[in-house]
Write an enzyme that holds these catalytic residues in place. Structure first.
Site, PDB file in Angstrom:
ATOM      1  N   CYS A 129      36.865  34.351  38.941  1.00  0.00           N
ATOM      2  CA  CYS A 129      38.084  33.537  38.778  1.00  0.00           C
ATOM      3  C   CYS A 129      38.094  32.172  39.463  1.00  0.00           C
ATOM      4  CB  CYS A 129      39.298  34.347  39.197  1.00  0.00           C
ATOM      5  SG  CYS A 129      39.611  35.670  38.012  1.00  0.00           S
ATOM      6  N   THR A 145      45.177  34.868  33.044  1.00  0.00           N
ATOM      7  CA  THR A 145      45.388  33.522  33.588  1.00  0.00           C
ATOM      8  C   THR A 145      45.233  32.519  32.439  1.00  0.00           C
ATOM      9  OG1 THR A 145      44.508  34.274  35.692  1.00  0.00           O
ATOM     10  CG2 THR A 145      44.563  31.888  35.342  1.00  0.00           C
ATOM     11  N   GLU A 182      48.795  37.295  37.571  1.00  0.00           N
ATOM     12  CA  GLU A 182      48.373  38.335  38.526  1.00  0.00           C
ATOM     13  C   GLU A 182      47.615  37.685  39.684  1.00  0.00           C
ATOM     14  OE1 GLU A 182      48.983  41.716  38.813  1.00  0.00           O
ATOM     15  OE2 GLU A 182      48.027  41.179  40.689  1.00  0.00           O
TER      16      GLU A 182
HETATM   17  P1  NAD Z   1      37.659  42.074  32.761  1.00  0.00           P
HETATM   18  O1  NAD Z   1      36.511  41.382  32.169  1.00  0.00           O
HETATM   19  O2  NAD Z   1      37.486  42.920  33.980  1.00  0.00           O
HETATM   20  O3  NAD Z   1      38.355  43.012  31.655  1.00  0.00           O
HETATM   21  C1  NAD Z   1      38.817  42.566  30.433  1.00  0.00           C
HETATM   22  C2  NAD Z   1      38.876  43.737  29.447  1.00  0.00           C
HETATM   23  O4  NAD Z   1      39.496  43.268  28.238  1.00  0.00           O
HETATM   24  C3  NAD Z   1      37.506  44.278  29.044  1.00  0.00           C
HETATM   25  O5  NAD Z   1      37.468  45.681  29.247  1.00  0.00           O
HETATM   26  C4  NAD Z   1      37.379  43.903  27.555  1.00  0.00           C
HETATM   27  O6  NAD Z   1      36.666  44.871  26.793  1.00  0.00           O
HETATM   28  C5  NAD Z   1      38.826  43.849  27.124  1.00  0.00           C
HETATM   29  N1  NAD Z   1      39.104  43.019  25.962  1.00  0.00           N
HETATM   30  C6  NAD Z   1      38.542  41.818  25.618  1.00  0.00           C
HETATM   31  N2  NAD Z   1      39.113  41.354  24.492  1.00  0.00           N
HETATM   32  C7  NAD Z   1      40.044  42.264  24.100  1.00  0.00           C
HETATM   33  C8  NAD Z   1      40.961  42.343  23.021  1.00  0.00           C
HETATM   34  N3  NAD Z   1      41.058  41.374  22.122  1.00  0.00           N
HETATM   35  N4  NAD Z   1      41.744  43.451  22.902  1.00  0.00           N
HETATM   36  C9  NAD Z   1      41.661  44.447  23.815  1.00  0.00           C
HETATM   37  N5  NAD Z   1      40.812  44.425  24.871  1.00  0.00           N
HETATM   38  C10 NAD Z   1      40.023  43.333  25.020  1.00  0.00           C
HETATM   39  O7  NAD Z   1      38.766  40.957  33.024  1.00  0.00           O
HETATM   40  P2  NAD Z   1      39.713  40.818  34.289  1.00  0.00           P
HETATM   41  O8  NAD Z   1      38.900  40.456  35.488  1.00  0.00           O
HETATM   42  O9  NAD Z   1      40.630  41.972  34.337  1.00  0.00           O
HETATM   43  O10 NAD Z   1      40.516  39.485  33.899  1.00  0.00           O
HETATM   44  C11 NAD Z   1      41.496  39.476  32.881  1.00  0.00           C
HETATM   45  C12 NAD Z   1      42.390  38.266  33.086  1.00  0.00           C
HETATM   46  O11 NAD Z   1      43.075  38.382  34.341  1.00  0.00           O
HETATM   47  C13 NAD Z   1      41.661  36.918  33.155  1.00  0.00           C
HETATM   48  O12 NAD Z   1      42.467  35.936  32.585  1.00  0.00           O
HETATM   49  C14 NAD Z   1      41.515  36.671  34.649  1.00  0.00           C
HETATM   50  O13 NAD Z   1      41.421  35.301  34.961  1.00  0.00           O
HETATM   51  C15 NAD Z   1      42.809  37.248  35.171  1.00  0.00           C
HETATM   52  N6  NAD Z   1      42.760  37.714  36.571  1.00  0.00           N
HETATM   53  C16 NAD Z   1      41.678  38.411  37.026  1.00  0.00           C
HETATM   54  C17 NAD Z   1      41.665  38.876  38.350  1.00  0.00           C
HETATM   55  C18 NAD Z   1      40.473  39.607  38.919  1.00  0.00           C
HETATM   56  O14 NAD Z   1      40.444  39.806  40.133  1.00  0.00           O
HETATM   57  N7  NAD Z   1      39.484  40.015  38.135  1.00  0.00           N
HETATM   58  C19 NAD Z   1      42.775  38.640  39.178  1.00  0.00           C
HETATM   59  C20 NAD Z   1      43.871  37.938  38.665  1.00  0.00           C
HETATM   60  C21 NAD Z   1      43.859  37.481  37.353  1.00  0.00           C
HETATM   61  C1  UGA Z   2      40.592  35.630  43.889  1.00  0.00           C
HETATM   62  C2  UGA Z   2      41.946  35.441  44.597  1.00  0.00           C
HETATM   63  O1  UGA Z   2      41.791  35.737  45.984  1.00  0.00           O
HETATM   64  C3  UGA Z   2      43.019  36.363  43.989  1.00  0.00           C
HETATM   65  O2  UGA Z   2      44.282  36.124  44.610  1.00  0.00           O
HETATM   66  C4  UGA Z   2      43.112  36.073  42.492  1.00  0.00           C
HETATM   67  O3  UGA Z   2      44.070  36.918  41.887  1.00  0.00           O
HETATM   68  C5  UGA Z   2      41.745  36.286  41.858  1.00  0.00           C
HETATM   69  O4  UGA Z   2      40.766  35.415  42.493  1.00  0.00           O
HETATM   70  C6  UGA Z   2      41.741  35.949  40.406  1.00  0.00           C
HETATM   71  O5  UGA Z   2      42.520  35.139  39.944  1.00  0.00           O
HETATM   72  O6  UGA Z   2      40.885  36.546  39.775  1.00  0.00           O
HETATM   73  P1  UGA Z   2      38.635  37.431  44.007  1.00  0.00           P
HETATM   74  O7  UGA Z   2      37.990  36.692  42.883  1.00  0.00           O
HETATM   75  O8  UGA Z   2      38.680  38.911  43.977  1.00  0.00           O
HETATM   76  O9  UGA Z   2      40.166  36.962  44.155  1.00  0.00           O
HETATM   77  O10 UGA Z   2      37.883  36.974  45.304  1.00  0.00           O
HETATM   78  P2  UGA Z   2      38.272  36.377  46.747  1.00  0.00           P
HETATM   79  O11 UGA Z   2      38.481  37.466  47.706  1.00  0.00           O
HETATM   80  O12 UGA Z   2      39.326  35.350  46.622  1.00  0.00           O
HETATM   81  O13 UGA Z   2      36.899  35.640  47.103  1.00  0.00           O
HETATM   82  C7  UGA Z   2      36.439  34.581  46.278  1.00  0.00           C
HETATM   83  C8  UGA Z   2      35.162  34.001  46.828  1.00  0.00           C
HETATM   84  O14 UGA Z   2      35.406  33.265  48.031  1.00  0.00           O
HETATM   85  C9  UGA Z   2      34.104  35.046  47.203  1.00  0.00           C
HETATM   86  O15 UGA Z   2      32.841  34.573  46.806  1.00  0.00           O
HETATM   87  C10 UGA Z   2      34.211  35.138  48.711  1.00  0.00           C
HETATM   88  O16 UGA Z   2      33.036  35.572  49.356  1.00  0.00           O
HETATM   89  C11 UGA Z   2      34.528  33.700  49.064  1.00  0.00           C
HETATM   90  N1  UGA Z   2      35.214  33.533  50.375  1.00  0.00           N
HETATM   91  C12 UGA Z   2      36.461  34.051  50.562  1.00  0.00           C
HETATM   92  C13 UGA Z   2      34.612  32.813  51.377  1.00  0.00           C
HETATM   93  O17 UGA Z   2      33.464  32.313  51.229  1.00  0.00           O
HETATM   94  N2  UGA Z   2      35.273  32.625  52.559  1.00  0.00           N
HETATM   95  C14 UGA Z   2      36.515  33.127  52.781  1.00  0.00           C
HETATM   96  O18 UGA Z   2      37.078  32.903  53.890  1.00  0.00           O
HETATM   97  C15 UGA Z   2      37.127  33.866  51.750  1.00  0.00           C
END
Ligand code: NAD
Ligand code: UGA
Length: 432
Positions: A256, A123, A148
């Site tokens: 996030c 992101t 994503e």
């Molecule tokens: P994460 O912390 O779970 O994983 C990130 C991984 O990247 C780690 O294993 C770390 O060791 C590795 N890493 C860090 N720097 C690196 C580099 N320079 N080269 C190679 N590997 C490296 O992160 P995440 O939750 O998967 O989030 C990644 C991105 O996706 C963020 O921008 C986040 O906002 C976005 N995103 C996350 C979610 C989610 O649900 N977690 C959903 C949508 C989007």
């Molecule tokens: C959220 C978004 O839902 C995803 O679409 C997005 O891709 C992701 O962030 C991201 O960019 O990382 P996530 O962080 O897994 O996903 O969690 P959610 O399920 O969205 O919940 C977020 C927070 O809101 C939690 O603390 C949850 O308990 C709270 N929540 C959710 C409420 O308090 N009430 C609700 O009705 C729903």
């Protein structure tokens, strides 16, 4: 289209999910992470993240040799498409820290063939894709935005059944290459890189606004004798509003929503545009811990400074062991500052980062009854379904004076009342 050589950078929630799912679709996939220990575990088939479906897909990919993990970027030298899935955490001013993205791009720039396409799944703020594309122009590499939308605890399902696949690109051929790996049936939305980047932040911020509005309504419900469950049931029946994300709670958290709302506000500030709805959603969220602390101090027989508070649920939501930016931990830290003794239980305790619990003043125990024994209050902070099946009469016997504060409205108020415990639901007529 099978056979596109895929690279993935970062083996976390997004990268690991992307890697196992694209390998399953038949694309030979190499996933690189800087954490060599992580790479070793993954190559041995240890999934590291508790995501449903992940262990099987990981095993299948490794066995079929369509998937492997590496700590060495040079293993990506022959890739056609490389998905960047590294963290973009908040800086002190709310802006997104792009240093991991920049480090990954610096490695790839000198390595990839000029026909390769970089796909930004992390992101990132508006303008990042175009800025990187300009920087990489001399190499011939093209850059596409592909944010994503998966949720933790549903990561594999969401990747395989997306509501939308967003592709932000000016270059049609590059966009088509990315679209092709998702398959023809994926609901694909093509737009400019700027729109794709903003659409991601806008979506997360909208979810945050919706929950904060619900939490404010819950407060009003308790004040005027209405029931938030009935109010949101009515609102959600209107398809224009939708029934999701109307569940009151202890505030929204996770890795996030907090960082992305902060980054969106930062983008607004740079553009000279205020986003008062998002600002206000963050304020409402920041006020949730104080609301819980003041409710406890008003309703418990013992002053907080001498109270024993049992907390059920430590993760930021149910179904995950992730405690990053968990509202439960923020609330415990605030309770800890009052002098209260906090005992915490979570079904995923073994997988939770113990240092984070200590920083939040939590004494963690692996038995919910032990956590609740002799408590002045039992606070439900995460909506783990198993909390409904606890032996509440036994808890009432061991802690007869306890106030049960159910921030998620998970428990059955009538059964709780039968035990003699004082039950306080969130936004309920006799609640808080
Ligand atoms: P994460 O912390 O779970 O994983 C990130 C991984 O990247 C780690 O294993 C770390 O060791 C590795 N890493 C860090 N720097 C690196 C580099 N320079 N080269 C190679 N590997 C490296 O992160 P995440 O939750 O998967 O989030 C990644 C991105 O996706 C963020 O921008 C986040 O906002 C976005 N995103 C996350 C979610 C989610 O649900 N977690 C959903 C949508 C989007
Ligand atoms: C959220 C978004 O839902 C995803 O679409 C997005 O891709 C992701 O962030 C991201 O960019 O990382 P996530 O962080 O897994 O996903 O969690 P959610 O399920 O969205 O919940 C977020 C927070 O809101 C939690 O603390 C949850 O308990 C709270 N929540 C959710 C409420 O308090 N009430 C609700 O009705 C729903």
């Amino acid at each position: 289209m099978t056979g596109v050589r895929v690279g993935v950078i970062g083996a976390g929630y997004v990268g690991l999910t992307t890697a196992v799912c694209l390998a399953e679709r038949g694309h030979p996939t190499v996933c690189v992470d800087v954490d060599a220990g992580r790479v070793e575990h993954l190559n041995r088939g240890t999934p590291l993240l508790d995501e449903p479906g992940l262990p099987l897909l990981l095993r299948q990919g490794l066995d079929a040799q369509t998937l492997r993990f590496s700590a060495d970027y040079t293993d990506l030298a022959d890739r056609d498409l490389v998905f960047i899935c590294v963290p973009t955490p908040s800086r002190f001013d709310g802006s997104a820290d792009l240093s991991a993205v920049e480090a990954a791009v610096a490695e790839l720039a000198s390595l990839l063939p000029s026909a390769a396409v970089l796909v930004l799944k992390s992101t990132v703020p508006v303008g990042t894709t175009r800025w990187l594309a300009r920087r990489l122009k001399p190499t011939g590499l093209r850059v596409v935005s592909n944010p994503e939308f998966l949720r933790e605890s549903h990561a594999i399902y969401d990747f395989q059944h997306p509501d939308r696949v967003v592709i932000g690109a000016d270059d049609d051929a590059a966009a088509e290459m990315v679209a092709a790996v998702y398959g023809a049936s994926a609901p694909t939305l093509r737009m400019s890189p700027e729109s794709a980047e903003l659409a991601k932040y806008a979506s997360n911020a909208f979810l945050a606004v919706k929950i904060s509005y619900t939490n404010s309504l819950a407060r009003l419900c308790a004040g005027v004798g209405a029931d938030i469950g009935d109010v949101t049931r009515c609102m959600g029946a209107d398809v224009r509003i939708g029934q999701h994300f109307l569940q009151p709670g202890p505030g929204w958290g996770g890795s996030c929503l907090p960082k992305d709302t902060a980054a969106l506000l930062h983008t607004g500030r740079l553009a000279g545009v205020e986003l008062p709805e998002v600002e206000s959603a963050r304020c409402t969220n920041a006020a949730q811990p104080a609301r819980i602390v003041s409710t406890l101090s008003r309703t418990m027989a013992t002053p907080l400074a001498h109270a024993r508070v049992a907390v059920l649920g430590l993760t930021f939501k149910a179904g995950t062991s992730d405690v990053r930016d968990s509202p439960a931990l923020t609330i415990c830290a605030e309770l800890g500052r009052t002098g209260a003794q906090i005992t915490g239980y979570d079904p995923r305790l073994e997988q939770i980062d113990q240092a984070a619990l200590r920083r939040a003043s939590i004494v963690a125990v692996d038995d919910p009854y032990l956590a609740a024994k002799d408590a002045d209050a039992v606070v439900v902070l995460t909506e783990w379904p198993e909390f409904c099946d606890l032996n509440w009469p036994l808890i009432a016997e061991q802690s007869p004076a306890a106030v049960v504060l159910d921030t998620r409205n998970l428990l059955d108020p009538a059964s709780l009342a039968d035990t003699g415990l004082t039950y306080l639901g969130n936004g309920m007529p006799s609640g808080y």
